[in-house]
Design an enzyme around this catalytic site. Sequence first.
Site, PDB file in Angstrom:
ATOM      1  CD  GLN B 154      -2.267   1.476   2.790  1.00 55.69           C
ATOM      2  OE1 GLN B 154      -1.741   2.337   3.482  1.00 55.69           O
ATOM      3  NE2 GLN B 154      -3.257   0.721   3.250  1.00 55.69           N
ATOM      4  CG  HIS B 156       1.047   6.845   3.205  1.00 51.58           C
ATOM      5  ND1 HIS B 156       1.910   6.927   4.284  1.00 51.58           N
ATOM      6  CD2 HIS B 156       0.005   6.077   3.590  1.00 51.58           C
ATOM      7  CE1 HIS B 156       1.388   6.236   5.290  1.00 51.58           C
ATOM      8  NE2 HIS B 156       0.242   5.706   4.894  1.00 51.58           N
ATOM      9  CD  GLU B 183      -3.804   5.731   4.890  1.00 53.55           C
ATOM     10  OE1 GLU B 183      -2.741   5.081   4.932  1.00 53.55           O
ATOM     11  OE2 GLU B 183      -4.502   5.950   5.881  1.00 53.55           O
ATOM     12  CD  GLU B 234      -4.770   1.562   6.466  1.00 52.31           C
ATOM     13  OE1 GLU B 234      -4.453   0.518   5.888  1.00 52.31           O
ATOM     14  OE2 GLU B 234      -4.145   2.632   6.319  1.00 52.31           O
ATOM     15  CD  GLN B 309      -2.531   1.360   9.202  1.00 47.90           C
ATOM     16  OE1 GLN B 309      -1.818   1.800   8.326  1.00 47.90           O
ATOM     17  NE2 GLN B 309      -3.450   2.105   9.790  1.00 47.90           N
ATOM     18  CG  ASP B 348       2.809   3.081   8.979  1.00 51.50           C
ATOM     19  OD1 ASP B 348       3.591   2.677   9.850  1.00 51.50           O
ATOM     20  OD2 ASP B 348       1.593   3.201   9.185  1.00 51.50           O
TER      21      ASP B 348
END
Lengths: 143, 571
Positions: B154, B156, B183, B234, B309, B348
């Site tokens: 995933q 950002h 996201e 999320e 998450q 992240d």
Amino acid sequence: MTVDLTPADYPLSINRPELLRTPTGKALADITMAAVVSGEVTAEDLRVTPETLVLQGRIAESAGRRQLGENCRRAAEMTAIPDAEVLAMYNALRPNASSAAQLEEIATRLEGTYSATTCAALVREAAEVYAARNLLADDSGEF
Amino acid sequence: MTAVEPRPQTAEVRASKRTEILENRPVNLDGFVEEWPEKGLVAMESDFDPQPSIRVEGGRIVELDGRTREQFDFMDTFIADHAIDVDTCEQAMAIESVEIARMLVDPRTSRADVVALGRGLTPAKILDVVKLMNVVEIMMGMQKVRSRRTPANQAHSTSAKDNPIQVAADAAEAAVRGFAELETTLGVLRYAPLVAIGLQVGGQVGRGGVLTQCALEEATELDLGMRGITAYAETISIYGTESVFVDGDDTPWSKAFLASAYASRGIKMRFTSGTGSEVQMGNAEGRSMLFLEIRCILMAKGAGVQGLQNGSISCIGVPGAVPGGIRAVAAENLVASWMDLECASGNDQSFSHSAMRRTSRLVPQLFSGTDFVCSGYSGVPNKDNMFAGSNLDTEDYDDWNTIQRDMQVDGGLRHVREDVILQVRNKAARALQAVFAELDLPAITDEEVEAATYADSSDDYPDRDVLADLEGARSVMERGVTGLDLVKVLERSGFGDVAENYLQVLRQRVSGDLLQTAAIFTGDFVPLAAVNDANDYAGPGTGYRLSGERWEELKKLRHVTSAENPEEEVV
């Protein structure tokens, strides 16, 4: 109609499209660009029906995911509740946001207006725990 | 951030030249603290954590980890009544922790068996099991118990100036590089509708099947989802102590209700939690970070949400500062997967100045494979990352691709030729330009499209008229613009393929297929979940193996010398 579903039926959009309908009764194959452009397909069509949620819940349970199945059943009940009211009910379940009577009122409405019995049970369970943990709002008029 | 200035060297004490070099290494800008178990500042080994116990009476759990039902807080009650399987728990709890830990590691014990056993365990028992596992054993376990067979990633896509054109162009690039989910979030919250539209349009330009989300407070996030401007959600936070949960203005019941609300609109959703959040919010109630995170995982399971998450997420500086903290973070991902949830495994937020530490933090998830290795990887330069910086960013794309090739692991990305990247960035900006024009939003100029094609960061774009944009954002919400409106606009402005991709994303809501555990789309819009792509790892030669067409794709890098002609590079 009760359909026995197993993980082999997933994805429904590919393996069992005949089981799927939009809230206005269209088939998945009817959602085409031409139908969108002509206005035949509207935003209302792009929602999931309670029947489909029950089917997905059965698939989840057949894969051993009991709680995901329960969530799908609560969701199926909630499809009838308008967006704004769903949000209002969520806000009412926040800590110290509602009195016992207010939560009971929501549970009664879920049951009576929307036939949402599992959702109502969740709200009543919350009310019981909030009472024990001092997370209810004071009833107006008391004290 | 955990940065502090290096300790000043006093004049009297002479340090060696080597010490001076070491003092100046980036790792010494990181913050490290001693454990303080009484306050919960301890990763996973604390004398203050409870001992495992369970007692069932009349079909009900009446004792959980040393507390009787009268002593339960609301986490205990929710976990006892919703997460733990009453029929199997006494039997499961009777098995020695070391035996369960070995089952997690041993490929001859099937995922199904170890997941079934996990349904009957309490938080303290689960902690007792994973405490026995070193980091390699945790990785062995993760390889087997992650729910989806095929790993994914995933990204950002955000902008320090909330510039929707930048978000669209970077979303398109991230999509074409392989991310399955994108996201975004905001600096100025009122910009949300325009940035969420930019993300959605850009993502659908990059490739088919990409899912997008916009991290906002719960009500607005659900609203954008219901309109079909975003595809999933999320940032639904949960916490491991009752006091911190209440501080977050929620309870397990309000969050369970919200989970059903998302599903009722056909929208994929996962919760978010992570080690360190409770101690950071000042009320860990004297429990270790991992014990509290395991409670979150069981709460999520009990709510029936498909995924979580976790991996410390925005609190990574806390476990990162204590001994064994990053091992605990790997363990929390393992437990989420073991509890049969989709796991978007962190990697992240930025936590270290050291490139070596940042890479080592990533190894357990990248090498074992998880449902989403990063949640997410910054598809923009770090200074544009509005999730407070990221462990990995656009500068690391080539390193990531090289590590995938070196280790023959699939981290969800691939090298893409420059001409393709320029083409999708340009097309994303043009598509958004058309959408803005049709919706009567502040115009996107050709100059901005040109900038988006070649830009790196928000500095490379002409400034927008922010007030006009915010007015436009407001009107998008007031006019009730929906995802379907955007599809129509794209179709009539000559972006038929983008419109078709977007319509496919909206169409899946009718099927509910993305509500199953760990569901993503392939590039051809085939739902891939832990149902039709269930992880079947059973030792060497089984499970997901990087081979065939995908492996050929990952052999490509920016510069690879031709075997036939050493003067040439392979394109």
